[in-house]
Design a protein around this motif. Structure first.
Motif, PDB file in Angstrom:
ATOM      1  N   ALA A 152      51.692  40.951  95.200  1.00 29.33           N
ATOM      2  CA  ALA A 152      52.489  40.338  96.270  1.00 29.33           C
ATOM      3  C   ALA A 152      52.778  38.872  95.963  1.00 29.33           C
ATOM      4  CB  ALA A 152      51.771  40.467  97.608  1.00 29.33           C
ATOM      5  N   ALA A 153      51.776  38.157  95.469  1.00 34.33           N
ATOM      6  CA  ALA A 153      51.978  36.739  95.156  1.00 34.33           C
ATOM      7  C   ALA A 153      53.019  36.583  94.054  1.00 34.33           C
ATOM      8  CB  ALA A 153      50.654  36.104  94.744  1.00 34.33           C
ATOM      9  N   PHE A 206      48.541  40.896 101.620  1.00 35.17           N
ATOM     10  CA  PHE A 206      49.028  39.537 101.378  1.00 35.17           C
ATOM     11  C   PHE A 206      49.080  38.729 102.674  1.00 35.17           C
ATOM     12  CE2 PHE A 206      52.513  36.463 100.905  1.00 35.17           C
ATOM     13  CZ  PHE A 206      52.073  35.766  99.789  1.00 35.17           C
ATOM     14  N   LEU A 247      46.995  41.587  95.980  1.00 28.95           N
ATOM     15  CA  LEU A 247      47.302  40.178  96.238  1.00 28.95           C
ATOM     16  C   LEU A 247      48.050  39.546  95.075  1.00 28.95           C
ATOM     17  CD1 LEU A 247      44.026  39.022  98.035  1.00 28.95           C
ATOM     18  CD2 LEU A 247      46.254  39.513  99.061  1.00 28.95           C
TER      19      LEU A 247
END
Length: 167
Positions: free
Chosen positions: A159-160, A128, A156
């Motif tokens: 984490a986002a 990330f 990703l």
């Protein structure tokens, strides 16, 4: 007209009166600094005031220790993030360095991102941060971390979601 104190405020006030001195001493021994101990004792009781449910602690000192340890952990994490930020900032030419106001905002943002990513595996955080801070592409992240492109995308997204949708 003044508002009547809520039950939680009365409970925190009673804890403060009975145990603030003890908590301050405990934090002072942990930190080796009376000033930081005062700040973190304040933060501990402030955190309690943010609660919505009653405390009803059977063992008030054990309860306060648990809350204070979390506050202390957050303090140490912030110091770690700040130290890393200042090290990175030292590498930037003075002419390109952000203003003191921008530095403060950037540090607060980094600390908030760190807090929101807490609990994720290191490799997910790293993916990330490579994407968000370094602007690395998915392929570059996959190569850097020696993972597949599909895993990179999954990391990703994970984490986002944790970062952007955390309450």
């Amino acid at each position: 007209m003044t508002a009547l104190p809520s039950a939680i405020h009365l409970e925190v006030e009673a804890l403060y009166r009975a145990h603030h001195g003890w908590l301050h001493g405990w934090l002072r021994r942990k930190l080796g600094c009376a000033h930081y101990a005062s700040d973190l004792a304040h933060d501990t009781f402030a955190r309690l005031l943010d609660r919505e449910e009653p405390i009803e602690a059977r063992e008030p000192r054990a309860f306060l220790t648990t809350v204070a340890q979390r506050v202390l952990y957050n303090h140490w994490r912030r110091e770690e993030v700040e130290r890393a930020y200042l090290e990175a900032l030292a590498q930037v030419p003075e002419a390109l360095a952000p203003s003191p106001e921008e530095q403060t905002v950037l540090l607060e943002t980094l600390c908030e991102i760190d807090k929101r990513l807490d609990g994720l595996p290191v490799i997910v955080k790293r993916a990330f941060l490579l994407a968000q801070l370094d602007g690395a592409t998915h392929a570059e992240i996959a190569a850097t971390l020696d993972i597949s492109l599909a895993t990179t995308k999954r990391y990703l997204v994970k984490a986002a979601a944790q970062c952007f949708f955390a309450l």
